[in-house]
Design an enzyme around this catalytic site. Structure first.
Site, PDB file in Angstrom:
ATOM      1  NE  ARG A 295      -4.071  -2.146   1.795  1.00 46.92           N
ATOM      2  CZ  ARG A 295      -4.924  -2.701   2.650  1.00 46.92           C
ATOM      3  NH1 ARG A 295      -4.796  -2.468   3.945  1.00 46.92           N
ATOM      4  NH2 ARG A 295      -5.901  -3.467   2.207  1.00 46.92           N
ATOM      5  CE1 TYR A 436      -1.891  -0.553  -7.825  1.00 51.44           C
ATOM      6  CE2 TYR A 436      -1.707  -2.314  -9.426  1.00 51.44           C
ATOM      7  CZ  TYR A 436      -1.224  -1.158  -8.881  1.00 51.44           C
ATOM      8  OH  TYR A 436      -0.069  -0.597  -9.377  1.00 51.44           O
ATOM      9  CD  GLU A 437      -1.551  -4.591  -3.710  1.00 49.00           C
ATOM     10  OE1 GLU A 437      -1.879  -5.166  -2.652  1.00 49.00           O
ATOM     11  OE2 GLU A 437      -1.048  -5.196  -4.672  1.00 49.00           O
ATOM     12  N   GLY A 438      -6.448  -2.867  -2.209  1.00 47.34           N
ATOM     13  CA  GLY A 438      -7.479  -2.292  -1.355  1.00 47.34           C
ATOM     14  C   GLY A 438      -7.919  -0.963  -1.919  1.00 47.34           C
TER      15      GLY A 438
END
Length: 576
Positions: A295, A436-438
């Site tokens: 993140r 992406y990545e949350g």
């Protein structure tokens, strides 16, 4: 689009003049890293990005990746560029010497990541994913797995991928169905299908180490039943070499808006052999080691996009002759820099790029203190700062990076919409970082729903106090930031009170609150830069501009937060 020029001088201003990186690192043990070495490393990194990564950026986007007979072929030049990347030792820059790394401060890695993201967003994703996998293995694997897998991954011969998402299980990982059956030799047979797996299959490295979420036979339902497994594309052979191919394959690659030179795969695991990382049913904890590292990396990707967008747009604006300054008399056309709106767009992008770089570097130094400071209390304070800022950097930087690309595209007018000028690719590539990545909504919920309330609000209070203590209250650069901080503190208290009475208030406030928080944090960095003795005049100009034309957004955000959840939840579901 003009050639990319690595902003090494500004990076060194941040490390030397703003943050005193050597002074921060000195008490942490290990070998001293003088400024001269930092400058040398960043200079070489910048040259790699300028001379190797950036020249294959546009061609990589146009050619894309192709799946042929189960093998993903990356665009022309990518294999040679990655081989040069490995030969120069870049994969091990900040990894532990015990695994073959150079052990340099992660702030240098972060700044290199920014440059790679500016020069070639897709290329930079490959090593970025591998670092996240390495961190998870270092933290959670047993010594045997570390000894076998970490040296070739740190060297760059083997790379990494995260296999989390399934068709029915995105943010809600409790719904995943992949299974792990124990084998007699202590391994596990992994069966299932994953989607959206970045770099799940490619031809850059001889092996790809997948970290796969799956369920053991006795797993409880939901997220408490998830375990994490190390699943190599090629099984290890004798003496550290390669053995047979594992039972995993790429079923397809996605056709995407951007990020076309990085393959996003559907991965199938058909009884593939893997090994448990960490304790059974504790995969979510192990996964977040990897996810939190990624993140921060994704936030820096947004920062890199903003820097590249600024360089392209400012070069265009200097050369583009169109119209005349307001109130100008006769004469020929002038540079579009005479138009206030063009200047506003460029200054907005540059203010984010320079303040974001400083905030990211500050956070990286906090990470070093959290990992290595001899004082447990200092480690805990630094760890809290990193936890608080991780969702802010991921979400705000990727949002602002995309906005920067759009504004820079606007500066170019019609040329911004045409491929050969390069700006439309930045817009397309930047968009994924918000997802992406949350997703950024998830990051905002993490900030508001978890981080603000931890230890009865200790984390934000400590951060707000740090801002106050570091700014001179009578400075022209600090006064607007401190006023915005007053508003942020009041908004934080009000939000926590409303959320305690109505959980819907958390989600209703989350994204606005995160933007508010980020504006104050970025203004803080600009005010600090303007206060550095002998700072370039541009730092003073950027701080004044940000305080006058960007930071006032905090007032509108405060009003939106005060409106609460009712305007969002009033419409019946059937009316949508």
């Amino acid at each position: 689009m003009p050639a990319y020029a690595a902003p090494v001088d500004d990076m060194m201003f941040v490390l030397r003049d703003l943050l005193d990186a050597p002074g921060v690192l000195a008490p942490l043990g290990g070998e001293e890293v003088p400024l001269s070495l930092m400058a040398e490393v960043l200079g070489e990194a910048g040259r790699f990005c300028e001379k190797v990564a950036q020249p294959i950026n546009r061609s990589g986007d146009e050619e894309g990746c192709v799946l042929e007979n189960g093998v993903v072929r990356t665009p022309a030049g990518f294999r040679e560029a990655y081989a040069a990347f490995v030969d120069a030792g870049w994969p091990g820059l900040a990894h532990a010497p015990e695994h073959g790394g150079q052990g340099l401060p992660r702030v240098l890695q972060l700044l290199f990541d920014e440059m790679l993201s500016s020069a070639n967003f897709s290329f930079g994703l490959f090593p970025g994913l591998t670092r996240g996998a390495i961190e998870a293995i270092e933290r959670h694997a047993d010594d045997g797995l570390k000894h076998l897998y970490l040296p070739p991954m740190v060297e760059g011969r083997w790379m990494g991928a995260m296999a989390l998402t399934e068709a029915q299980a995105g943010t809600d990982l409790g719904l995943l169905r992949s299974k792990a059956e124990p084998l007699e030799d202590g391994g596990y047979a992994i069966t299932g299908s994953k989607i959206f797996i970045s770099a799940g299959e490619h031809d850059l490295a001889e092996n790809i180490i997948h970290l796969v979420l799956a369920r053991l036979p006795d797993a409880p339902p939901g997220v408490k039943g998830i375990s994490l497994f190390l699943v190599p594309k090629v099984l290890p052979g004798e003496g550290g070499g390669l053995g047979p191919r594992n039972a995993l394959s790429a079923g397809s690659i996605e056709h995407k808006m951007g990020l076309k030179a990085s393959p996003t795969c559907v991965m199938n695991y058909d009884g593939a052999k893997g090994w448990l990382l960490g304790a059974p049913h504790q995969g979510l904890r192990a996964m977040f080691t990897m996810m939190n590292a990624e993140r921060l990396f994704v936030g820096v990707q947004g920062l890199g996009i903003a820097e590249a967008a600024y360089q392209g747009a400012s070069a265009y604006a200097r050369d583009r002759l169109q119209g005349r300054a307001p109130g100008a008399g006769g004469g020929g056309p002038q540079s579009i820099l005479v138009h206030p709106d063009v200047r506003k767009m460029l200054l907005t992008v540059r203010a984010f790029a320079e303040s974001g770089r400083a905030l990211a570097a500050w956070t990286a130094l906090q990470m070093e203190q959290a990992a290595r400071h001899p004082d447990p209390a200092a480690r805990a304070r630094a760890e809290g700062m990193v936890a608080l800022l991780t969702p802010v950097i991921k979400a705000a930087f990727s949002d602002l990076g995309f906005e920067a690309a759009v504004q820079a595209q606007q500066v170019l007018g019609g040329h911004g919409y045409v491929r050969e000028w390069g700006m439309e690719q930045l817009v397309r590539d930047a968009r994924i970082a918000q997802i992406y990545e949350g997703t950024n909504g998830v990051q905002a919920m993490d900030l508001v729903g978890r981080k603000l309330a931890q230890e009865d609000g200790a984390l934000p209070r400590a951060f707000f106090a740090l801002i106050r203590d570091s700014l001179a209250p009578d400075s022209e650069f600090a006064i607007p930031v401190l006023r915005a901080l007053d508003r942020l503190e009041a908004a934080t208290a009000g939000l926590l009170d409303r959320a305690a009475a109505d959980p819907a208030e958390t989600g209703a406030a989350a994204t606005d609150y995160l933007r508010f928080f980020a504006l104050v944090a970025l203004g803080w960095m600009l005010a600090r830069m303007a206060a550095v003795p002998g700072a370039p005049e541009s730092k003073l100009v950027l701080s004044r501009f940000f305080n006058a034309r960007v930071l006032p957004q905090a007032v509108a955000l405060e009003l939106a937060l005060q409106a609460g959840a009712t305007p969002l939840m009033a419409m019946d579901e059937g009316a949508f």
